[in-house]
Write an enzyme that holds these catalytic residues in place. Structure first.
Site, PDB file in Angstrom:
ATOM      1  N   GLY A 229       0.812  -1.214   0.000  1.00 25.15           N
ATOM      2  CA  GLY A 229       0.000   0.000   0.000  1.00 25.15           C
ATOM      3  C   GLY A 229       0.842   1.259   0.000  1.00 25.15           C
ATOM      4  N   CYS A 230       0.418   2.237   0.790  1.00 25.14           N
ATOM      5  CA  CYS A 230       1.089   3.543   0.826  1.00 25.14           C
ATOM      6  C   CYS A 230       2.548   3.442   1.270  1.00 25.14           C
ATOM      7  CB  CYS A 230       0.333   4.489   1.750  1.00 25.14           C
ATOM      8  SG  CYS A 230      -1.331   4.910   1.172  1.00 25.14           S
ATOM      9  N   ALA A 231       2.900   2.391   2.008  1.00 27.91           N
ATOM     10  CA  ALA A 231       4.276   2.226   2.483  1.00 27.91           C
ATOM     11  C   ALA A 231       5.209   1.705   1.402  1.00 27.91           C
ATOM     12  CB  ALA A 231       4.299   1.293   3.692  1.00 27.91           C
TER      13      ALA A 231
END
Length: 349
Positions: free
Chosen positions: A141-143
């Site tokens: 995801g965003c990471a």
């Protein structure tokens, strides 16, 4: 001892359909008013997230109809490949590197499915060697942008002289489920967007990546992620993200610094994933980051919204425009994502 891998260049790409935030707000009013009688109390969210506009691979009208998961995923494969190629070609040109010189390709994404993975097709569209090392990374995801940067740098470190291409591509708009009238989807409608970023790492001039670090917190699996439903990937995230940043991010950054032989107080540059205005503000409070430094992240958020893993690499691109070359100053690229987890890549200018 071989020098630490350098960030040779960063480039980005966005799709053609631009939606202003005021337009997105009116779309949300029409869609969510049936299930939320207090919609006028909720809609200021679209102003408070500090997004002015976003880009999507489909026109606004696409969001007004229901779409099946296979239809969405076919669009994901088409557009993720196109944006990845565009960002990758730009980064190769920017660094003056020929495609045949690339020894490995890392492709990070979480907003669609493809087997064979997209990197296998990107290899031939870019003219990379058919023997290039492939490392597809899914589900962060965003990471994923920060994690991908650390992973790609680690690959260079273990193979001195090799050039590595990192691509992060996300089509968050295609995960929109029209029948999901939850507050999570309302928040996603105010923030998420499409985009791609490419980073080239190897020996040369640029900030040197000195290490990476990951933190996964137990009992937080439900904070952020996808629920797989008939219509595709349904967004799931909790309102607790800013609070978790304030409670846990400082310790994660300190651990990342210790792992790389640094003290957190030595950090002069914080390149933070723009998950939303409240998240950025929480970063600022807990990490004692000044307004001028936060503006890098806020500027990307204003112009592009949250493009999941690619977004922090947009911040990195802006940082490289006038970074203090040769200063030796330490910095960190940080992002949060499903797990619930923090990912960091540390560098020296």
């Amino acid at each position: 001892m071989s020098p630490e891998p350098a960030i040779l260049a960063v480039s980005t790409a966005v799709p053609p359909h631009r939606v202003a935030q005021a337009e997105a707000k009116e779309f949300a009013r029409a869609l969510f008013s049936a299930s939320h009688r207090d919609i006028d109390r909720l809609l200021p969210l679209f102003d408070n997230v500090r997004v002015e506009g976003r880009n999507f691979c489909v026109p606004r009208e696409w969001f007004e109809r229901d779409h099946s998961f296979p239809e969405k995923n076919a669009l994901y494969e088409e557009w993720a490949l196109e944006l990845s190629e565009k960002a990758a070609r730009r980064v190769l040109d920017r660094a003056g590197v020929g495609p045949e010189e690339v020894g490995a390709i890392f492709l990070v994404s979480s907003t669609g499915l493809s087997t064979p993975s997209l990197d296998s097709r990107l290899i031939f569209r870019l003219g990379l060697s058919p023997h290039v090392r492939r490392v597809p990374v899914w589900g962060l995801g965003c990471a994923g942008g920060a994690a991908g940067l650390a992973l790609a740098a680690g690959h260079v470190r273990s193979r001195p002289g090799q050039i590595v291409l990192l691509v992060a591509v996300e089509l968050c708009g295609l995960t929109f489920v029209r029948g999901d009238l939850s507050k999570s989807n309302l928040v996603a409608t105010s923030l998420f967007a499409d985009g791609a970023a490419a980073v080239l790492l190897g020996e040369g001039e640029g900030p040197r990546v000195i290490g990476g670090h990951s933190t996964v917190w137990p009992g937080t699996e439900d904070v952020m992620g996808w629920d797989v439903v008939e219509e595709g990937l349904k967004v799931r995230f909790a309102r607790s993200v800013p609070r978790l940043v304030e409670e846990r991010m400082a310790q994660s950054v300190e651990a990342a610094c210790r792992a790389c032989g640094l003290e957190a107080r030595e950090l002069r540059h914080h390149l933070l994933h723009p998950g939303g205005a409240k998240v950025i503000e929480a970063y600022g409070r807990v990490l004692e980051v000044g307004a001028r430094e936060l503006e890098l992240s806020l500027g990307v958020l204003r112009e592009f919204g949250n493009m999941s893993s690619a977004t922090v690499l947009f911040v990195l691109e802006r940082f490289l425009e006038d970074y203090p070359a040769g200063s030796g100053e330490a910095g960190i690229v940080s992002a949060l994502g499903p797990g619930f987890a923090a990912e960091h890549a540390l560098f020296r200018c």
